[in-house]
Design an enzyme around this catalytic site. Sequence first.
Site, PDB file in Angstrom:
ATOM      1  N   PRO A  76       0.823  -1.212   0.000  1.00 39.89           N
ATOM      2  CA  PRO A  76       0.000   0.000   0.000  1.00 39.89           C
ATOM      3  C   PRO A  76       0.856   1.260   0.000  1.00 39.89           C
ATOM      4  CG  PRO A  76      -0.818  -1.587   1.591  1.00 39.89           C
ATOM      5  CD  PRO A  76       0.487  -2.121   1.095  1.00 39.89           C
ATOM      6  N   GLU A  77       0.467   2.205  -0.845  1.00 35.12           N
ATOM      7  CA  GLU A  77       1.178   3.475  -0.939  1.00 35.12           C
ATOM      8  C   GLU A  77       0.300   4.573  -0.356  1.00 35.12           C
ATOM      9  OE1 GLU A  77       2.875   4.057  -4.880  1.00 35.12           O
ATOM     10  OE2 GLU A  77       2.907   1.894  -5.224  1.00 35.12           O
TER      11      GLU A  77
ATOM     12  N   ARG B   8       0.579 -12.553   5.789  1.00 39.39           N
ATOM     13  CA  ARG B   8       1.990 -12.958   5.749  1.00 39.39           C
ATOM     14  C   ARG B   8       2.820 -12.296   6.840  1.00 39.39           C
ATOM     15  NH1 ARG B   8       3.868 -12.059  -0.311  1.00 39.39           N
ATOM     16  NH2 ARG B   8       5.813 -12.863   0.566  1.00 39.39           N
TER      17      ARG B   8
END
Length: 272
Positions: A2-3, A111
């Site tokens: 995510p940016e 993860r």
Amino acid sequence: MPELPEVETIARDLRAHLVGARILAARVIKPDILRRIGRTGFERGLAGRRIEAVGRRAKHLVVALDDGRRLVVQPRMTGAFLVDARAVRDPYTAFELRLDTGKRLRYRDVRRLGVVLLLTPRQWADYDRAIGPEPLAPDFTAARFAAALGRGSLAVKKALMDQRRLAGVGNIYANEALWLAGIDPSRGVARLTRFELDRLHAAVLDVLARAIEGRGTTIRDYRTGTGEPGGFQGRLAVYGREREACLRCGRRIVLTHALDARATYFCPGCQR
């Protein structure tokens, strides 16, 4: 990962649920996501605290507490936030906050690549100081943008993604902004003219604004603060469009990993 647009979307979604709420209890299920603090310190440090603000810094969600500390979360590839009114059995929940509103904030990370910190005011000031200027800030002018990138030989795509120079721009939006500005990603920053820097500044702001409007880009795992996929992936001009026709000149989009070992998409026709 995510940016800026994705984390900004998450922050806006969570703000209505969290601001003003008091944390009755915190529970850490996957302590390996924590940095600089252990499970006990994290749980005790959050219990009883009131949430004063929910915002974003670069690619980090930042929750300001009434004692001056900040809960800082960088979701990375598979992190996501969910607000539930009841306890949920989920093997991927990393930590959970129980609120006095009757709701629970869960951070789940399949993860467990995300990073979670609980920082004192001094630690937050040091952390914040190491990150570059925010593109969404009112004073982020073309001149400040040019100063942030510097005048070295570093490839402009790498400079855009360097969080010490510029906050929040990652691989997707660096590709998109460079295509919009018509600039080759491998060009050295020092070789860009003032006109090109101004054009790139405008392109960065335009791409980020449209991505926020579209609630972010979901390539695989990203979810908004309401648990839904983003909507900007269908509006990407160059990222993920290898061998497809350029929307501007019709040449085929090229994919290379030679620049920075990341997926770099560009048009050889109009990004000369």
